[in-house]
Design a protein around this motif. Structure first.
Motif, PDB file in Angstrom:
ATOM      1  N   ALA A  94       0.840  -1.200   0.000  1.00  0.00           N
ATOM      2  CA  ALA A  94       0.000   0.000   0.000  1.00  0.00           C
ATOM      3  C   ALA A  94       0.877   1.251   0.000  1.00  0.00           C
ATOM      4  N   VAL A  95       1.941   1.238   0.780  1.00  0.00           N
ATOM      5  CA  VAL A  95       2.836   2.414   0.836  1.00  0.00           C
ATOM      6  C   VAL A  95       3.449   2.645  -0.534  1.00  0.00           C
ATOM      7  N   GLY A  96       3.834   1.566  -1.187  1.00  0.00           N
ATOM      8  CA  GLY A  96       4.420   1.697  -2.526  1.00  0.00           C
ATOM      9  C   GLY A  96       3.464   2.399  -3.471  1.00  0.00           C
ATOM     10  N   LYS A  97       2.154   2.009  -3.406  1.00  0.00           N
ATOM     11  CA  LYS A  97       1.162   2.630  -4.292  1.00  0.00           C
ATOM     12  C   LYS A  97       1.026   4.103  -3.957  1.00  0.00           C
ATOM     13  N   GLU A  98       0.951   4.395  -2.643  1.00  0.00           N
ATOM     14  CA  GLU A  98       0.711   5.786  -2.243  1.00  0.00           C
ATOM     15  C   GLU A  98       1.817   6.692  -2.741  1.00  0.00           C
ATOM     16  N   GLU A  99       3.052   6.170  -2.641  1.00  0.00           N
ATOM     17  CA  GLU A  99       4.146   7.053  -3.039  1.00  0.00           C
ATOM     18  C   GLU A  99       4.007   7.414  -4.509  1.00  0.00           C
ATOM     19  N   GLY A 100       3.470   6.444  -5.262  1.00  0.00           N
ATOM     20  CA  GLY A 100       3.222   6.754  -6.672  1.00  0.00           C
ATOM     21  C   GLY A 100       2.075   7.753  -6.805  1.00  0.00           C
ATOM     22  N   GLY A 101       1.049   7.570  -5.967  1.00  0.00           N
ATOM     23  CA  GLY A 101      -0.129   8.424  -6.107  1.00  0.00           C
ATOM     24  C   GLY A 101      -0.001   9.690  -5.293  1.00  0.00           C
ATOM     25  N   GLU A 102      -1.171  10.264  -4.979  1.00  0.00           N
ATOM     26  CA  GLU A 102      -1.159  11.585  -4.369  1.00  0.00           C
ATOM     27  C   GLU A 102      -1.506  11.554  -2.892  1.00  0.00           C
ATOM     28  N   SER A 103      -1.866  10.357  -2.374  1.00  0.00           N
ATOM     29  CA  SER A 103      -2.641  10.397  -1.136  1.00  0.00           C
ATOM     30  C   SER A 103      -1.870  10.777   0.119  1.00  0.00           C
ATOM     31  N   GLY A 104      -0.615  11.090  -0.018  1.00  0.00           N
ATOM     32  CA  GLY A 104       0.026  11.893   1.017  1.00  0.00           C
ATOM     33  C   GLY A 104       0.402  11.261   2.336  1.00  0.00           C
ATOM     34  N   ALA A 105       0.773  12.174   3.227  1.00  0.00           N
ATOM     35  CA  ALA A 105       1.489  11.785   4.447  1.00  0.00           C
ATOM     36  C   ALA A 105       0.603  11.077   5.464  1.00  0.00           C
ATOM     37  N   ALA A 106      -0.712  11.395   5.452  1.00  0.00           N
ATOM     38  CA  ALA A 106      -1.575  10.826   6.493  1.00  0.00           C
ATOM     39  C   ALA A 106      -1.539   9.306   6.446  1.00  0.00           C
ATOM     40  N   ASP A 107      -1.616   8.747   5.213  1.00  0.00           N
ATOM     41  CA  ASP A 107      -1.655   7.288   5.100  1.00  0.00           C
ATOM     42  C   ASP A 107      -0.330   6.667   5.500  1.00  0.00           C
ATOM     43  N   VAL A 108       0.771   7.340   5.134  1.00  0.00           N
ATOM     44  CA  VAL A 108       2.088   6.801   5.503  1.00  0.00           C
ATOM     45  C   VAL A 108       2.170   6.736   7.021  1.00  0.00           C
ATOM     46  N   SER A 109       1.685   7.798   7.680  1.00  0.00           N
ATOM     47  CA  SER A 109       1.823   7.793   9.137  1.00  0.00           C
ATOM     48  C   SER A 109       0.934   6.696   9.733  1.00  0.00           C
ATOM     49  N   ALA A 110      -0.249   6.491   9.122  1.00  0.00           N
ATOM     50  CA  ALA A 110      -1.107   5.424   9.640  1.00  0.00           C
ATOM     51  C   ALA A 110      -0.414   4.079   9.451  1.00  0.00           C
ATOM     52  N   SER A 111       0.197   3.924   8.260  1.00  0.00           N
ATOM     53  CA  SER A 111       0.803   2.613   8.002  1.00  0.00           C
ATOM     54  C   SER A 111       2.005   2.400   8.919  1.00  0.00           C
ATOM     55  N   GLN A 112       2.717   3.505   9.270  1.00  0.00           N
ATOM     56  CA  GLN A 112       3.909   3.285  10.096  1.00  0.00           C
ATOM     57  C   GLN A 112       3.525   2.663  11.438  1.00  0.00           C
ATOM     58  N   HIS A 113       2.362   3.094  12.012  1.00  0.00           N
ATOM     59  CA  HIS A 113       1.987   2.550  13.326  1.00  0.00           C
ATOM     60  C   HIS A 113       1.660   1.070  13.217  1.00  0.00           C
ATOM     61  N   VAL A 114       0.960   0.715  12.140  1.00  0.00           N
ATOM     62  CA  VAL A 114       0.646  -0.705  11.930  1.00  0.00           C
ATOM     63  C   VAL A 114       1.943  -1.497  11.813  1.00  0.00           C
ATOM     64  N   MET A 115       2.876  -0.950  11.027  1.00  0.00           N
ATOM     65  CA  MET A 115       4.161  -1.616  10.816  1.00  0.00           C
ATOM     66  C   MET A 115       4.863  -1.854  12.148  1.00  0.00           C
ATOM     67  N   VAL A 116       4.935  -0.790  12.950  1.00  0.00           N
ATOM     68  CA  VAL A 116       5.672  -0.893  14.205  1.00  0.00           C
ATOM     69  C   VAL A 116       5.081  -2.021  15.052  1.00  0.00           C
ATOM     70  N   CYS A 117       3.761  -2.026  15.177  1.00  0.00           N
ATOM     71  CA  CYS A 117       3.142  -3.044  16.026  1.00  0.00           C
ATOM     72  C   CYS A 117       3.382  -4.449  15.471  1.00  0.00           C
ATOM     73  N   ALA A 118       3.148  -4.593  14.174  1.00  0.00           N
ATOM     74  CA  ALA A 118       3.271  -5.938  13.590  1.00  0.00           C
ATOM     75  C   ALA A 118       4.713  -6.416  13.664  1.00  0.00           C
ATOM     76  N   LEU A 119       5.655  -5.519  13.354  1.00  0.00           N
ATOM     77  CA  LEU A 119       7.071  -5.942  13.358  1.00  0.00           C
ATOM     78  C   LEU A 119       7.547  -6.259  14.771  1.00  0.00           C
ATOM     79  N   LYS A 120       7.095  -5.438  15.738  1.00  0.00           N
ATOM     80  CA  LYS A 120       7.545  -5.709  17.109  1.00  0.00           C
ATOM     81  C   LYS A 120       7.029  -7.060  17.566  1.00  0.00           C
TER      82      LYS A 120
END
Length: 1917
Positions: A386-412
């Motif tokens: 999803a992050v890869g798609k967003e970077e291509g598209g326009e949908s901006g920083a909000a989604d990246v920040s949302a995804s980072q929290h999911v990432m942190v929890c899942a990776l930990k």
């Protein structure tokens, strides 16, 4: 107190005691009643008892008393008659209805409430009809009650509901309506009570989890506002349980009403609304949210609610629905509402991580966890796409920040999962469809830093769990950094990953290759160098470079040493060099360049801190000085001007610099920064410093014990990780607190004015409204007093607080100053503050009684506990008043004030410690103190708060330590068992710690009481506690799978260890079954519940790998315990026989189980378990190797398991196995081959091929894992292979030798086995010998002292590299000894390698072994054979002597014996003998070292081995000397005067330190005196000496003394005649002494070894060539005469030595007579003595002595020198003749006596033969009549005894032989006496007749005997 122990209350006794003591008396009576009611018949006394108990209701009882009172009343009615129960119930109801609201009446009301609750709980439906009135009455009262009343009424209602169950359905709605409004009550205790009441209600009230579900959830969310820990726990439990019930209703409730069940989505959605509740509901606006106000403490219980929800539904549910649950939880954290601010986001992430860990980590078994790991991977991959798609598209920083929290929890969570699974996680990593590593590494390019860090952490977890992944991951990341240098994310992400991986290396014992360190340094340098080239990347590159260097430091000094100069240079360059540069720097730059600079400096400081923390060995004075330069620059740079100039966004970077600086200063010794104190003071005291941001180190600096004062935020709970977050909310003024604590340091260093301001700051903070600052101030004050250490200062501070406390009335200053008093005592100790003790105690006792403020009570009691603790015995005088106060408060303070109760528990514990062992006494005062302590503990045990219960347990634990008889285990143990399944960590910890102590002494009782609990408990508790037939042990094993707390697990291990030590041998099958169940991992067997239905079974996970490793260790311990208990455990025949008489279990009967367990463990996924399994296998082989198989003689039991052993070992040699496991497996292989279990060549080959393959690897120069792990791992593996081969070689030798020595049946077998082994080892010997020698050479170099380190070869040795030298030493130390022995065997068998092909360098040319001088190429001319011998000799002796000089105490004794055996073998070879004999100083050195070894090592085996080495050394010297003498004699014919050869020269002087003889004497005398202390004349002369009777020496000592004596006798031959005269007096004195002490009669008539050695020694000395040396003739004569005189003296018959062996003494005397010339021993005095001894022996009553005496006399009489023999013949022959004549009257009765007579006759015959012809008739006239007198006539012959008839036959034969010898003389003698003739003739006739009869009988026998003697089993005819 004893008076209180009666069934009825002793009212007279009660009336006599003081008012104050009555409550305690009543409570003690109620306690007694509680114990006895269930056991006695109360019929007659029930009425009176009811009266007394109901009377107590209205006496205003305290909380614990009313609880117990209610319990007793209910019990009384339930076991006695119930006819007055309604009357009592009405009376209680009336009290509750009463309108009296005064505080004095409250306790009575509450007592009535408690009674109602207890009645219904106990009797339930028996009181059926009355419940509506009761409940309505209670609900009415509830509306008007104050908070304490509300709380207790709700608890009572809970009990009513519990007792009535579904019967109370009609009232459920009413109760719910009334209770729900109280969920948001002011009082926290009421909220807790409501939650518990509703929890009980939801069991039956269906509407709560159907129609009311939503409103209940909303209510719960509201209840959590501003809550405390207790409320959070209770409400979350309610919410979680209700939600779980809504999803899976209880069967009974669903049956009754047709309800609609909620779906999982609905339930989760409802819970999510609570989690994501925005500012709308109950926070005024979004603005409030930004402060992180209530949100944090609201989220916390929701997390717990989720955990309760999942736990209630169970592990299987989670396994099935994990995907849904995971996506729901990750949605929570990605929701914009959950992450409105940074603080909230971090907090939400923590919460979700906690949720996942608590459910996944605890409820799922290992297989399910792997499946969950796969789900997590997919979730991460999905987000990344999803992050890869967003970077291509326009949908901006909000989604990246949302995804980072999911990432942190899942990776930990993924990281934690892999980490906890350890090697068991390999399927998860290797599964290609999951692609875990690819997925995780892809996140390293995520735009968010948090996600990159989490990915790095996850990779580190993978590497620690599976160390073989570490090096490939490092390589991959390093390569990516180099390839993607231009991407800021890549530089940052991959460098963080490398840092994380390096940080994990210290958890991987096998390490990483050394080259990786160099690689990282070059990358880091490159990054720092290129940082300034590209401004887009400069920040990331700077951070990455320093981060890599910081992580590199964790690899420790061995690696950092190489890079230190470079590091110091980098550090110096990053800071300005001088003040001037600093000023210039401030003037230039913009905000961005400043940000890079600050980040760089923070990074550099961080790397420094890492260096100081991880490489303390490298911190020399010089290095610290060079570090201080940049550190001082950093201090001067701290001013906030930069931030003012360049903007506030630099705040964070500047704060980092400060934090890192403080970090490093905290690690350095304070004297290094004395000069810069002023700057620090300014830094700390400028609290308006705008550059300050919160950097919290406060928690780590406050004292752990003070946590109770700050609320429970410091308490250790299972929710610790998230409770910390709440604490940060509670904390204000954190920096101020930090400042206070640093004031302490300043006070010690700073000048006067600094001290004053520091003190003022601290004293001011004692009145600060923030409790944390007051705590910090008290702590600071205590530490200051400790540092200053002046009595005046302490007095001033104490007085200040006294005055304040006397005058102040406000809570704040009273609490602050009471803590100050406690801290002063804590830090100055009892003696330092003794004079203030009385005042402090009186003030604090007064404050503790202040019921108006519980806070003041808490703080003052806490301080009191500190004072009691620190005063020790000085407090003894205040114990009674303090104790009575503690009891009073325990009986009166409401239970809702848990902090007060916790502090009371602390006080009680401290008081118990103060009284200490006195508590065992029986005096009146001590008994009172003891019973008060027990009452106090009982009150706290019954408290509802878990921390108070934990305090009670630790008090009881201390009481048990001091007065074990007075602690009742039958009630304590069940209570502890119930606490084991508590949800509170501290309570579980306390219970296990207490069990651990009890199990040390009374393990059997503890286990028995726990089992009895299982039978008594109600089913509801059983299912959670779950004690089955596996008992408490089973429960503890089960806990090991669930618990993560280290301290708790360590205590469980210890408890199980103590139980095992005391019980395993007695209950062997039970413990083996336990271990087997854990190791077999069978989900069904393990610790399931008692219930038949599924519901009763708790969901149990299969044992995790850590528990299984522990079980394997337990197995090894059981084997060891059995070995120490009884040898029958290892002998099947004995075990079977033993079992018949005794039903006890023996280990050998379980051998197949043992092998199976070891096999399961050794072939598991988990590496740790494999190690433990191999260890167990080795133990089993060692212990059972010799256990014979009774059915098949000549075989051993283990033979049938050879396939299992082979199969267990094979996987350990596969190429991908880690080195440590292969090394262990080699060890097991050599044990197996050497054990001799298998003798068949083909069977042995199974294991042998494994060793051969490993050897091939070693020769090829590669370890199985040379590229994955550090070089020292390869060293370990290679050395293990060489050691295993060496052990096999040594065993081979031992077998062959054993076979030669033991020629019986066994020996032949052993020889065959040995020969078979030789055929296996022989082909490998040429290459092995080369490798072994190379290894010894390495070891010799590595043992050089540090000052010779420059001599070590720069490129390392054959098996180690220079970088890993420190770790390599350890591996060499473990394996050189067997190798030394094997090399010695090889050198001996090949004559030092003579005729072997010249040593070639091994295949790897960089590693030429040490026979070539280092640095020289192999083209150097080969050495001559002599040089080679010399080199090898020096190597072998050097290694041995170095080791034997100082074997460390922890060295295994096997190393010492191996080394000595090696030396012995070596010296057995001719080359070595020549070498050591030529170099005498070397031999002296060797003997001196051996002497020292004897002084330090006791085992006889070692001493025997030492004597063997000494013997070889001396023999070598003797042989060498003989050769030289022979040579000299050959050359001596050439007219040269011969030089005197040998030690001592012409003068006879032996020089200590140079003389071999002297060194040998020292050592030999030491051994003799050690084993025969009586030899030491000094001992005898000392006045305290009691005469020692000679003792029989044990076998080993006897052997040792014998060896020593034989060496001693050889020494004179090493000397010149003069030299030998120096040592002979000592030698002879010792040898004769040994003879005296050891010549004792043996029952089996054998001669003791020392005696035969002493006799042999005497002979050696007396017959030595010295007797012929003219120069020393006079000395020689006197020596020999003295020795004989000594022997004569020692053989004097003596009453004090009844068991002296006369025979040995006579033998010694005869030796002298035969060996020495008659001139020496023919002196009259000696002659007379000798003759006396012979006479005594002839007159002896012991036929054995007579026999030996005649034999010895014969040898004397026959001596060639007539001059010597004649006196003896003259003196002793007449006596002999008399003795022999007397035999006619007393004929021999036994074979012994007969033999004596026969020997005597032989002597006489010989004398006849020796006489001259003319005397022959006279001599025969003595002999012949004597012989004829022995003949019997025919009549007596028939009844004669065998011995008597034997004498007749002997006499007859002799007469018939003598007649023909001397015919003339014989006739003359016979003719002279006719009666002799007739007697002789009749005897001859009788003899002829009997021989004819015998012949006839032989012929008359039938000839049947000719049939074949071997019968066939089957007849073929």
């Amino acid at each position: 107190m004893e008076l209180a122990h009666s069934l009825l209350l002793n009212e007279d006794a009660l009336a006599q005691i003081t008012e104050a003591k009555r409550p305690v008396f009543i409570f003690e009576w109620l306690r007694f009643l509680d114990k006895v009611l269930v056991a006695v018949d109360v019929k007659e006394k029930q009425k009176k008892l009811v009266e007394q108990l109901t009377g107590l209701i209205s006496s205003a009882p305290g909380p614990p008393t009313r609880k117990l009172l209610a319990k007793n009343l209910a019990t009384l009615y339930s076991i006695g008659d119930t006819f007055t129960v309604f009357q009592t119930l009405d009376k209680c109801n009336d009290i509750i209805k009463s309108k009296d609201d005064t505080p004095a009446y409250l306790p009575t009301k509450l007592a009535a409430v408690a009674c109602v609750g207890a009645f219904y709980e106990k009797m339930g439906r028996m009181l059926g009809s009355s419940f509506p009135d009761t409940i309505n009455n209670m609900l009415k009262a509830l509306k008007s009650a104050e908070s304490q009343g509300r709380g207790e009424m709700l608890i009572s209602l809970q009990k009513v509901l519990c007792g009535l169950g579904g019967a109370a359905a009609s009232c459920h709605r009413d109760i719910y309506k009334n209770a729900r409004s109280l969920l948001t009550d002011r009082s926290m205790a009421v909220r807790c009570a409501v939650a518990k009441c509703l929890l009980e209600l939801q069991n039956e009230a269906v509407f709560m989890w159907t129609t009311e579900l939503e409103s209940l959830a909303t209510l719960c969310f509201k209840a959590l506002e501003g809550s405390n820990y207790g409320v959070r726990v209770a409400v979350s439990k309610l919410l979680g349980t209700v939600m779980a019930t809504a999803l899976m209703p209880k069967q009974a409730a669903v049956m009754r009403q047709n309800v609609k069940r909620a779906t999982l989505e609905e339930v989760l959605e409802l819970m999510a609304t609570g989690f994501l509740r925005g500012g709308s509901g109950f926070l005024k606006s979004g603005g409030e949210m930004l402060k992180g106000g209530g949100s944090v403490s609201r989220l916390l219980p929701l997390v717990s609610a989720y955990v309760v929800f999942v736990t209630t539904l169970g592990g299987q549910w989670l396994e099935r629905n994990f995907a849904t649950f995971l996506s729901h939880v990750l949605d929570l954290v990605s929701h914009p509402r959950a992450t409105q601010t940074h603080v909230e986001a971090v907090y939400s992430r923590r919460c979700v991580s906690f949720m996942l860990r608590a459910t996944l980590g605890g409820l799922l078994g290992e297989k399910a966890q792997i499946a969950a790991g796969m789900e997590l991977c997919q979730a991460i991959g999905k987000q990344m796409r999803a992050v890869g798609k967003e970077e291509g598209g326009e949908s901006g920083a909000a989604d990246v920040s949302a995804s980072q929290h999911v990432m942190v929890c899942a990776l930990k969570e993924l990281g934690s999962l892999v980490h906890s699974l350890s090697a068991t996680a390999s399927p998860l990593i290797q599964e290609p469809s999951v692609g875990l590593l690819e997925t995780v590494t892809s996140v390293l390019l995520h735009p968010s830093m948090a996600a990159r860090l989490a990915a790095a952490w996850c990779l580190r977890c993978v590497a620690v769990a599976l160390p073989y992944q570490l090096t490939p991951l490092l390589d991959r990341c390093a390569e990516r950094i180099n390839n993607l240098k231009s991407s800021p994310e890549a530089v940052s992400g991959y460098s963080v990953a490398v840092a994380a991986l390096l940080g994990g290396v210290h958890q991987c014992p096998l390490g990483i290759p050394h080259s990786k360190g160099k690689l990282v340094v070059s990358i880091a340098e490159d990054l720092l160098r290129t940082a300034s080239q590209n401004s887009r990347l400069s920040l990331q590159r700077t951070q990455a470079g320093w981060l890599l260097l910081g992580s590199l430091m964790t690899l420790g000094p061995s690696l950092v040493r190489y890079h230190l100069p470079k590091m110091l240079l980098l550090w110096r360059n990053v800071f300005p060099r001088s003040q001037k540069e600093l000023e210039a720097e401030k003037a230039r730059g913009d905000s961005f360049s400043w940000q890079v600079t600050l980040e760089g400096r923070a990074g550099a400081l961080c790397a420094m801190r890492s260096f100081v923390a991880h490489c303390p060995e490298l911190l020399t004075e010089d290095v610290i000085r060079r570090l201080m330069t940049p550190i001082e620059c950093a201090m001067t740079m701290l001013v906030p001007a930069i931030i003012k100039l360049y903007g506030a966004h630099l705040k964070a970077s500047a704060a980092m610099v400060r934090l890192r600086l403080y970090d490093i200063l905290a690690l350095l010794p304070p004297k290094t920064y004395e000069g810069t104190v002023a700057q620090l003071v300014a830094e700390f005291t400028l609290t308006d410093n705008s550059a300050n941001t919160t950097t919290s180190l406060l928690r780590s600096l406050c004292h752990y014990d003070d946590s109770v004062l700050m609320g429970s935020w410091l308490q250790e709970t299972d929710h610790k990780s998230i409770e910390d977050q709440v604490m940060l909310e509670v904390l204000g003024g954190d920096d101020a607190g930090f400042t206070l604590l640093t004031c302490t340091h300043l006070y010690t260093l700073g000048p006067e004015e600094v001290r004053k301001s520091a003190l003022a700051l601290v004293m001011g903070a004692l009145d600060n409204p923030n409790p944390i600052l007051r705590c910090a101030a008290g702590e600071a004050l205590g530490r200051m007093a400790q540092v200053v250490g002046e009595a005046t200062f302490i007095a001033r501070m104490a007085q200040y607080s006294f005055d304040k406390l006397k005058s102040a009335r406000d809570v704040v200053s009273r609490t602050g100053h009471s803590l100050a008093l406690g801290c002063l005592h804590r830090y100055v100790g009892g003696i330092g503050s003794g004079q203030h003790l009385k005042t402090s105690v009186s003030i604090l006792l007064a404050l503790a009684q202040d019921g108006s403020s519980h806070e003041v009570q808490t703080w003052s009691l806490h301080s009191l506990a500190l004072i009691v603790d620190s005063s020790g015995p000085m407090y003894r005088g205040y114990v009674e008043p303090t104790l009575s106060l503690v009891l009073t408060l325990l009986l009166t303070v409401p239970p809702s004030h848990t902090e007060v109760h916790q502090c009371l528990g602390r006080c009680l514990g401290a008081l118990i410690t103060t009284v200490g062992p006195e508590l065992q006494g029986n005096g009146a005062t001590i008994s009172t103190i003891r019973s008060s302590c027990l009452v106090g503990c009982a009150i706290m045990q019954d408290h509802s708060d878990s921390l108070v219960q934990a305090a009670a347990i630790s008090c009881l634990q201390q009481l048990h330590m001091f007065a074990p008889r007075h602690v009742n285990l039958s009630s304590l143990v069940p209570c502890l068992c119930v606490h084991l399944c508590s949800s509170h960590l501290l309570l579980r910890r306390a219970a296990v710690a207490c069990l651990r102590q009890l199990a040390q002494r009374e393990a059997a009782e503890v286990c028995a009481y726990a089992m009895s609990l299982a039978k008594r408990l109600p089913r509801s508790l059983c299912s959670s506690l779950n004690i089955t037939e596996t008992g408490l042990e089973g429960v503890l094993f089960g806990m090991l799978d669930r618990e993560t707390d280290r301290k708790l697990c360590a205590d469980i291990h210890d408890t199980l260890g103590h139980m095992l030590s005391s019980l395993a041998v007695e209950k062997l099958s039970h413990w083996l079954k336990l271990c087997k169940d854990v190791l077999a991992m069978d989900d069904d067997i393990m610790f399931t519940g008692l219930g038949e239905d599924d519901k009763a079974k708790p969901s149990v996970v299969a044992p995790r790998w850590v528990t299984r490793v522990f079980a394997a260790d337990c197995l090894c311990r059981i084997i060891l315990l059995c070995e120490n208990a009884n040898k029958a455990h290892f002998d099947l025949a004995a075990a079977r026989a033993f079992r018949v008489q005794n039903p006890k279990d023996l280990l050998v009967l379980h051998l197949s189980d043992l092998i199976r367990m070891a096999f399961m463990a050794a072939t598991d996924h988990s590496n740790q378990l494999r190690m433990a399994g191999l260890q167990a296998l080795e133990d089993i082989i060692k212990k059972f190797a010799t256990a014979p198989e009774p059915e098949f003689p000549g075989h051993v039991i283990l033979e049938q398991y050879q396939a299992n052993v082979g199969a267990a070992l094979r996987p350990a040699f596969s190429p991908d196995t880690p080195s440590d496991i292969t090394a262990k497996a080699c060890q097991v292989c050599s044990t197996w081959i050497g054990s001799g279990v298998v003798s068949d060549l083909n069977d042995l080959r199974r294991v042998h091929t494994l060793l051969v393959s490993s050897l091939d690897k070693v020769q090829a120069g590669t370890g199985s894992s040379s590229q994955l792990y550090s070089e020292s791992a390869t060293t370990m593996e290679k050395l293990a292979v060489l050691k295993a081969w060496a052990e096999v070689r040594v065993c081979t030798h031992a077998r062959v030798r054993g076979g030669h020595e033991d020629q019986e049946g066994g020996g032949v077998q052993a020889r065959a086995a040995g020969a078979c082994l030789i055929s296996l080892v022989q082909p490998e010997l040429p290459s092995l010998s080369r490798l072994w020698l190379a290894m010894l050479q390495d070891y010799a170099l590595l043992t050089l002292p540090a000052e010779f380190s420059s001599q070590l070869p720069p490129e390392g040795g054959a098996f180690y590299t220079p970088e890993t030298i420190d770790t390599a030493r350890i591996h060499y130390r473990g394996s050189w000894a067997p190798v030394l022995h094997a090399v010695a065997l090889w050198l001996r068998s090949t004559g030092f390698g003579a005729g072997q092909e010249p040593i070639e360098p091994p295949a790897d040319p960089t590693k030429a072994p040490g026979f070539f001088p280092k640095g020289a190429s192999s083209a150097v001319a080969p050495k001559s054979f002599e040089d080679l011998v010399k080199d090898r000799m020096h190597l072998m002796l050097g290694v041995s002597i170095e080791f034997l000089c100082f074997p460390r105490a922890e060295e295994p004794i096997e190393n010492v014996t191996s080394c000595l055996q090696g030396l012995c073998t070596l010296l057995d070879s001719p080359c070595a003998k020549t070498h050591i004999a030529e170099d005498q100083l070397l031999a002296v050195e060797l003997l001196n070292v051996l002497h020292r070894l004897l002084l330090t090592r006791d085992p006889p085996a070692v001493q025997l081995q030492v004597t063997a080495v000494v013997q070889e050394t001396i023999r070598a010297a003797v042989e060498h000397l003989q050769e030289k003498r022979t040579q000299q004699e050959d050359e001596g014919e050439k007219d040269r005067p011969p030089t005197v050869l040998g030690e001592g020269g012409e003068t006879g002087e032996l020089v200590p330190g140079k003389s071999l003889v002297f060194a040998a004497m020292e050592l030999l005398v030491f051994i003799l005196v050690r084993h025969l202390p009586q030899l030491n004349t000094r001992v005898k002369e000392s006045p305290s000496h009691a005469a020692l009777r000679p003792q029989r020496l044990p076998g080993e000592s006897a052997c040792l003394v014998a060896n020593t004596v034989s060496i001693l006798a050889e020494l004179p031959s090493l000397c010149t005649p003069a030299g030998s005269m120096t040592i002979l007096p000592t030698a002879l004195f010792l040898i004769t002494g040994v003879l005296r002490e050891t010549a004792l009669k043996n029952a089996d008539l054998s001669v003791p070894m020392p005696v035969s050695a002493a006799l042999q020694g005497l002979k050696t000395i007396i017959t030595s060539p010295l007797a012929r040396a003219d120069s020393t003739q006079t000395q020689w004569t006197s020596l020999v005469r003295s020795s004989l005189a000594s022997v004569l003296e020692y053989s004097q018959p003596d009453d004090s030595r009844p068991d002296m062996d006369e025979v040995s003494m006579l033998t010694a005397i005869t030796l002298f007579l035969l060996s020495a010339s008659s001139e020496l021993v023919g002196v009259t005095v000696l002659q007379k003595g000798c003759i006396d001894r012979f006479k005594n022996a002839l007159n002896s009553s012991d036929p054995m002595v007579q026999t030996r005496c005649y034999q010895l006399l014969l040898s004397v009489f026959q001596h060639p020198s007539r001059a010597l023999a004649t006196p003896y013949i003259h003196a002793l022959a007449p006596l002999m003749v008399e003795k022999l004549k007397a035999v006619e009257r007393s004929r021999p009765g036994s074979a012994g006596e007969l033999q004596a007579v026969q020997e005597g006759i032989r002597v006489l015959e010989n004398l006849v033969g020796m006489g001259e012809e003319q005397n022959r008739v006279q001599l025969l006239a003595l002999l012949v009549p004597t012989l004829i007198s022995y003949l019997l006539d025919e009549n007596t012959m028939a009844q004669a005894a065998p011995a008597s008839s034997g004498l007749h036959d002997f006499a007859l034969q002799n007469l018939m032989r003598i007649g023909p010898l001397y015919p003339a003389a014989f006739k003359t003698v016979i003719g002279a006496a006719p009666e002799l003739k007739t007697r002789l003739e009749s005897a001859i006739r009788a003899n002829q007749a009997s021989s004819k009869a015998r012949e006839a009988a032989r012929l008359a026998q039938p000839a049947v005997q000719a049939a074949p003697t071997i019968k066939l089993k089957t007849s073929f005819f």
